[in-house]
Structures are given as structure tokens and as C-alpha cells.
Design an enzyme around this catalytic site. Structure first.
Site, PDB file in Angstrom:
ATOM      1  N   ASP A   1       0.837  -1.198   0.000  1.00  0.00           N
ATOM      2  CA  ASP A   1       0.000   0.000   0.000  1.00  0.00           C
ATOM      3  C   ASP A   1       0.876   1.254   0.000  1.00  0.00           C
ATOM      4  O   ASP A   1       2.081   1.201   0.303  1.00  0.00           O
ATOM      5  CB  ASP A   1      -0.881  -0.036   1.264  1.00  0.00           C
ATOM      6  CG  ASP A   1      -2.189   0.703   1.105  1.00  0.00           C
ATOM      7  OD1 ASP A   1      -2.308   1.519   0.181  1.00  0.00           O
ATOM      8  OD2 ASP A   1      -3.090   0.474   1.934  1.00  0.00           O
TER       9      ASP A   1
ATOM     10  N   ASP B   1     -10.648   2.022  -3.413  1.00  0.00           N
ATOM     11  CA  ASP B   1     -11.146   1.744  -2.062  1.00  0.00           C
ATOM     12  C   ASP B   1     -12.663   1.707  -2.045  1.00  0.00           C
ATOM     13  O   ASP B   1     -13.262   1.419  -1.004  1.00  0.00           O
ATOM     14  CB  ASP B   1     -10.666   2.824  -1.088  1.00  0.00           C
ATOM     15  CG  ASP B   1      -9.315   2.477  -0.488  1.00  0.00           C
ATOM     16  OD1 ASP B   1      -8.844   1.350  -0.712  1.00  0.00           O
ATOM     17  OD2 ASP B   1      -8.735   3.329   0.199  1.00  0.00           O
TER      18      ASP B   1
HETATM   19  C1  DGJ Z   1      -5.828   1.801   1.944  1.00  0.00           C
HETATM   20  C2  DGJ Z   1      -6.155   0.613   1.112  1.00  0.00           C
HETATM   21  O1  DGJ Z   1      -6.569   1.011  -0.152  1.00  0.00           O
HETATM   22  C3  DGJ Z   1      -7.192  -0.227   1.833  1.00  0.00           C
HETATM   23  O2  DGJ Z   1      -7.585  -1.304   1.031  1.00  0.00           O
HETATM   24  C4  DGJ Z   1      -6.606  -0.697   3.122  1.00  0.00           C
HETATM   25  O3  DGJ Z   1      -5.535  -1.573   2.878  1.00  0.00           O
HETATM   26  C5  DGJ Z   1      -6.151   0.489   3.956  1.00  0.00           C
HETATM   27  N1  DGJ Z   1      -5.289   1.361   3.214  1.00  0.00           N
HETATM   28  C6  DGJ Z   1      -5.426   0.029   5.193  1.00  0.00           C
HETATM   29  O4  DGJ Z   1      -4.873   1.055   5.888  1.00  0.00           O
END
Ligand code: DGJ
Length: 695
Positions: free
Chosen positions: A436, A501
């Protein structure tokens, strides 16, 4: 003249000028003397202009008289060498293409331009400082000419939870520009533009697509000049002073990856897809259906609870269990812990071993989340090494999600993170890493105080490459607050992207539609979330959420322990449906059909996948919003085998009542492309699935 021939595209290059000039990039030319093309397209001098015609070379030169945005910008101390004019130096063949080297002895610069044509046209540049003084580079931007009749642009808007939204623009005189300073590919500035003949659609019109394959800052620029010529230019956006070439040093630009089709946008995007599919890293095994713990438990971790979740997931048919944020250091919420990549004894007193053993015992793979480029001020790492943060001394740093960027270009910081992550992968049975990156760069300076986004981007690639080399069987996902790092350079080292997301199926329909113009379905993470979307609050049926997530690398991001028996049975059915169609979904050609629009917004959209041999297809008809007419027009499917006879069947979606009376009808490819099939009324925010098989 150099003539490169691709399967559906020809490129003719004039190397005599110095910097190579793409004279033709478009439809195959058949047997032709390339010099004739050059002569046919030669521009005459015009009154009121210079006594030269400066070409749109791959690095257009102000010094040669080019009046648009130069491909190279920079200078030496005192402002010299700012407007070079290169002379021919050398030409050599490379795999599928050519390298043309040009030099400017006055400016003390050498330029190597590599142009290749396979599934895509690729241009990459290298600038070498051959003088005894340093050269400050502002930009080196590969440039491609676009024919005058391509008078319309398709670009992409975006933001967090709303990536890849297509926007049509008339491309009249003037320029469209996109500049990304996020330090990651970004949600907002998708590095992708298509130019086409006015009104070009999914299956008609000539289309030229250009992508900047880069995961840091970038610029993308499309200009129609006052003299009527057009070009698209893209590359790295450098901060002031970010690249200073000492004598003998060189700078390599990102690759520009480009595709052409004379049959519309859908075939044009196949160039991008085929290029990715030809990469060594591209996954060749079945994409495991995964469960991601983020929207299931967030930071509320406990071995017992996660074991229960895993048991429940495995019984549904899930094949990979991905432990998201919250397993390490003091990471009990999003304010602390980043940088401390050791298993938290507070939540995992016996380590991750018992959870992983449980997951593996259920026959699933285990995956784990990391965010290696970041550090929270509230972390052991920051307390020990505040100097490793990528900030500018003398200023209070700007936080993003309570975190700072860690300077991976600092060798000690790099080694530290590498060792920690290496240990996690060495000491645990991990098959998959979700990588991430959750904040934009601001005042990102290296140890010397100079702008450091480029160095950070290269260090990110180097860290990922080093981990892949050390752990060659581990797969990686590129995530950045959803889809802020989706590009063809990161996809040389990642097997999946997290597309957004936003798990809201309605939003996802558009996001995935747009993303499918750059990447194929098998790379596109698509999850079934809870019925009430966590990011929008909208409620959708399981059928709509499923038909949406089916077209991707399927995941579940939902606390499946909360499901009743009926919901569990239906979710298991969806997973089985995906597994049944997975070979087709992940090897066929993605197809889209011109949507029914309310203004620029799609009211209904039809898309899917055709098997490479066109003997099978899976198609979704999605109703996004109430259309202008009560019934949408018949679905017409272009591009199938004209004479083949296809059985067209509705595939029932778990929990959906909709029935198509003509299911089972047999039609030829020609009939499907011309009159098509009329589907029944669907209410907004629902979808219908069709399966086609050639007899
Ligand atoms: C952002 C990501 O896009 C989510 O899927 C998740 O992993 C969160 N971060 C976790 O902090």
C-alpha cells in the site's frame, strides 16, 4: 527511413533529422517505400512563419524552430545550453525497433531515443551530459505526433474512491494538460489519454492511446498547434533542481506506451492488455479468490476472530486470505506504527504462526499487508531515525493520514526496511503481499535538501525488485489508497492492482470500465463488500455487487461471519460462478460497447470478455441509472465471428429475479452485431449476465 511493422499498426521513422521523427503511426501501410510516405506528408513553408519546418520529433526542439512545448528543457550555469539542436549520430537496431542517437556538440549533450513496436509502440529517451559542466534538467518528454483528423480526446478524471472516470473533450486549438505531483501515479491524474476521429466509439473510428508508464510525478500534454498539427507528450514531471546531471551522468525517461486501432477504443485497449500479458511477471496461474480483512475487521485483530473468519471464508470457496493493516508494531489505529514491521505481541502474543497455520490448514494461501514507504511519527522507527523522513529541513512537515514518507533513497533506510520485510517473508508462509502507499508527497526532499520524488520512485522500484528477487514465488499487489498506483511500470513488478477503495458496485461499474482501457481483468482487484457500502453508504443487492466484482480478480471484503445461511449460500454460488468463468475472464479480450448516455453519464453499459478464438463470451448488461427511455436499446455485440452461430443464455445471478424470455436463442455473429438482442427492463443499479457459446 525506418519502417516498423506491428500486427495492426505501422510506424515510419525518419532518422535523418537527428532526433527521430515519427512520420506515420497508424494503420498498416502494405508494400510501400517509406520515403514515399515522408514525401507525401512533407509540409511546405508557409507565409508568416519561419523559413524552416521544425518537425514534431520524439523530442521536439525549440532550437530547431519548433513552436510548441519542447521535448527537452534544461540549462547549464549562466543559462546556456537551454535550446539545443541535435545532429544525427548513430542508428542501430534493437529488438522490435531502433535506437537513434543524436548529439549536440555545442550544448554538450547526447540523446538516445529507443522506439520499439510490438503489442504497443514504446518510446524511451536517455540524455547524457557530455560536457565538463553540470546540466540542470527540467524535463525530457517523449512526444508522439497525432494526425490532424484526430480531433477528439478521451481523458480520465478521478479522486479517491472514484478513479478512472472517462471524460470526452473536443480537441480544438490549444492544449489539454495534466500534471501530477502526488509522488505516486495518483487518483486524480490518470496517465492515459486517447485521441481519435470525432465521435470515435468502442468499435469504430481511429484511436491513438498514450500512457506514461511511471509511478511517480508525471505530466501528460496534448496540443493542437496553430499550424494544425497535433501531438501528445508525456513523461516525468520533475521538481526544480530534481535532476542535475554531473559530467558523464545520464537521465532515463519513463517509457511512453502507445496503442493504435482503426477499429475503435476496445481493440485499441487490447494493445495495452497484450503488452502487460507479455511481461514475465504477468500471472499465469488461476487468480485465487481472496478474502481481504480490511472492511471485515479494520484494526480489530485477534487470532481467534481471524481464524473464525478464515474458516468461514474457506467454506465459501475463498482461496487466499489477506491480512490487511493492523498486524504489526503499535498499529492499533491509523495514527501510529507504520515503519515497525514486526508482528505485534500485543495482538498476536504467539506471533502470526497460529493464524497462518490455520489458514494453510484450510487449504488457502496467506497474504499480508504492508506500507513500506511510510513512517508514522509515533513509531519506533521514527523515534530512532527522524532523519529518514522525506521532508524539507526548516519546515514543519505536512502529514497525510498521520504519516510521513520514508526516504527509501537513503541507503540505510532502504536496508532497514528491506531487512524487516525480508524477515517477515522469510519467517512466515506468505504467498502474497498487498503493498500500500497512502499519502501524497509534499516537500519531499532527500538528505541534501533537494527534491526527492524521482529518487524515491526509483528506490520504491528497487525495493520491490529486491524483495521479488529474494522471494520469487511471492505475488505482489499494487495498492495506493485504492487505485492511486496503477500504471504499466509498476505492473512490471506486481500481479494485481487494488482498483479502488470504493466497493460500491455502482461506482465500481464506471471505475472498472475506465480501468479496463489500460489493464485486463485478471489484474484488476474487484471485491464484494457489505450490502451497505462503507465509502458511499449506498445499499446494493448481492446480485449487483457480484456481477460487478465478477469481472476482475475477485475478492470478498466483508465480515462473512455476519451472514445468514441464505446469504452464505448465495455468496458461495457467486464465488463458484467466478471460478467457472475465470479461465475465460482472465485470458479473453475485454470488450466494451458504446454506453447509453445521459449527458456524459452512462445510464446503461454493456461490456464483457470474448475468448481469444471468439468461440465463447461473457457479457454484462448493467443499468446504472434511469435512462431516458423505458427500455434500453437492444444489445449489439460487435467483433464476434460473423458466421459462427452462438447460443445466447442468461446466467442467473444469485438472488436476482430477472428472467430473459429469449434465453437460449441462437444467433450468428453478424446478427448479434447488427440487430442484437433486446433485454428486459431492469431497475437502476442492477445487472444481467449473458453467456455466449459458438455451436
Ligand atoms: C488503503 C487501502 O486502499 C485499503 O484497502 C486498506 O488496505 C487500507 N489502506 C489500510 O490502511
Amino acid at each position: 527511413m525506418i519502417h516498423l511493422r506491428g500486427e495492426h499498426t505501422d510506424v515510419v521513422i525518419d532518422e535523418s533529422f537527428g532526433v527521430p521523427v515519427v512520420v506515420h503511426w497508424g494503420a498498416p501501410l502494405g508494400e510501400v517505400d517509406p520515403a514515399t510516405i515522408g514525401r507525401a506528408l512533407a509540409r511546405s513553408l508557409v507565409p508568416g512563419a519561419l523559413d524552416v519546418v521544425a518537425p514534431i520529433s520524439v523530442v521536439p526542439e525549440h532550437g530547431a524552430g519548433f513552436q510548441g512545448r519542447p521535448g527537452l528543457s534544461g540549462h547549464r550555469q549562466g543559462g546556456t545550453a537551454w535550446a539545443p539542436r541535435f545532429q544525427p549520430h548513430a542508428v542501430r537496431s534493437v529488438d522490435n525497433g531502433v535506437e537513434v542517437v543524436a548529439v549536440d556538440a555545442v550544448a554538450g549533450l547526447r540523446l538516445a531515443c529507443t522506439i520499439t513496436l510490438d503489442e504497443v509502440l514504446t518510446v524511451q529517451l536517455m540524455l547524457i551530459n557530455e560536457s565538463s559542466s553540470r546540466y540542470l534538467l527540467d524535463s525530457l518528454l517523449p512526444t508522439l505526433p497525432i494526425p490532424a483528423h484526430a480531433a477528439e480526446l478521451l481523458t480520465f478524471d478521478g479522486r479517491w474512491t472514484r478513479e478512472f472516470h472517462p471524460v470526452r473533450r473536443e480537441w480544438a486549438s490549444g492544449a489539454w494538460v495534466s500534471e501530477n505531483r502526488a509522488g505516486r501515479t495518483s487518483h486524480e491524474h490518470t496517465p492515459l489519454v486517447f485521441a481519435g476521429t470525432p465521435g470515435f466509439g468502442e468499435w469504430h473510428g481511429e484511436v491513438w492511446g498514450v500512457h506514461v508508464a511511471w509511478s511517480g510525478n508525471h505530466t501528460l500534454f496534448a496540443e493542437c498547434m496553430p499550424d494544425g498539427r497535433r501531438y501528445v507528450q508525456g513523461g516525468e514531471l520533475l521538481h526544480p533542481g530534481e535532476v542535475c546531471l554531473q559530467p558523464g551522468q545520464s537521465y532515463q525517461s519513463p517509457k511512453i506506451v502507445a496503442t493504435y486501432s482503426n477499429g475503435g477504443l476496445t481493440p485499441a485497449s487490447w494493445g495495452f492488455h497484450r503488452s502487460l500479458r507479455s511481461q514475465p511477471v504477468h500471472p499465469r496461474s488461476a487468480r485465487p479468490v481472496l478474502l481481504n480483512t480490511w472492511e471485515a475487521v479494520y484494526f480489530d485483530h485477534s487470532t481467534e476472530r481471524l481464524q473464525e473468519l478464515a474458516t468461514s471464508a474457506a467454506a465459501l470457496g475463498v482461496e487466499r486470505f489477506v491480512l490487511d493493516d493492523g498486524w504489526f508494531g503499535g498499529r492499533r489505529d491509523d495514527r501510529r506504527g507504520l515503519g515497525d514491521w514486526w508482528v505485534s505481541p500485543e495482538v498476536y502474543p504467539d506471533g502470526l504462526g497460529p493464524l497462518i497455520a490455520h489458514v494453510r490448514g484450510l487449504g488457502m494461501e496467506f497474504g499480508i499487508w504492508v506500507e513500506p514507504e511510510m513512517v508514522n511519527p509515533d513509531s519506533d522507527l521514527y523515534r530512532e531515525h527522524p532523519e529518514w523522513a522525506l521532508t524539507t529541513p526548516g519546515y514543519d512537515p505536512v502529514l497525510g493520514r498521520n504519516q510521513l514518507v520514508l526516504n527509501l533513497a537513503h541507503p540505510d533506510a532502504f536496508a532497514h526496511v528491506f531487512e524487516q520485510l525480508d524477515a517477515v517473508l522469510r519467517d512466515h508462509d506468505v504467498a502474497y503481499v498487498k503493498w500500500d502507499m497512502n499519502r501524497n508527497h509534499v516537500q519531499a526532499s532527500g538528505s541534501d535538501g533537494a527534491a526527492g520524488t524521482r529518487a524515491q520512485t526509483l528506490a520504491f522500484y528497487a525495493l520491490l525488485d529486491a524483495l521479488r528477487e529474494r522471494h520469487p514465488t511471492v505475488e505482489f499487489e499494487s495498492c495506493a489508497s485504492g487505485g492511486a498506483r496503477i500504471d504499466h511500470e509498476v505492473l512490471r513488478r506486481a500481479e494485481r492492482v487494488w482498483t479502488s477503495d470504493c466497493n460500491d458496485a455502482l461506482e465500481r461499474q464506471t471505475i472498472q470500465w475506465g480501468a479496463s482501457m489500460l489493464i485486463p481483468f485478471e489484474l484488476m482487484g474487484a471485491h464484494i463488500g457489505p450490502s451497505r457500502s462503507h465509502t458511499t453508504g449506498r445499499v446494493h443487492s448481492l446480485a449487483f455487487r457480484s456481477v460487478t466484482a465478477l469481472f476482475g480478480h475477485l475478492g470478498v471484503e466483508w465480515n462473512v461471519l455476519t451472514l445468514d445461511d441464505g446469504e452464505r449460500a448465495r455468496l458461495a454460488e457467486v464465488i463458484a460462478l467466478h471460478q467457472r468463468f475465470r479461465p475465460l475472464l482472465h485470458s479473453g479480450d475485454a470488450v466494451r460497447f458504446d454506453p447509453v448516455l445521459n449527458g456524459q453519464i452512462a445510464a446503461t453499459q454493456v461490456y464483457g470478455v470474448y475468448a481469444a478464438d471468439r468461440r465463447e463470451a461473457l457479457i454484462v448488461h448493467a443499468t446504472l441509472t434511469a435512462g431516458m427511455s423505458l427500455l434500453p436499446p437492444p444489445v449489439r455485440l460487435q467483433g464476434l465471428q460473423p458466421d459462427a452461430r452462438y447460443v445466447v443464455e442468461q446466467v442467473p445471478l444469485p438472488g436476482a429475479m430477472l428472467v430473459w424470455a429469449a434465453s437460449g436463442i441462437v444467433l450468428t455473429g453478424t446478427q448479434l452485431a447488427t440487430h442484437g438482442v433486446q433485454l428486459p427492463w431492469q431497475h437502476p443499479e442492477s445487472g444481467m449476465l449473458l453467456h455466449l457459446r459458438a455451436l
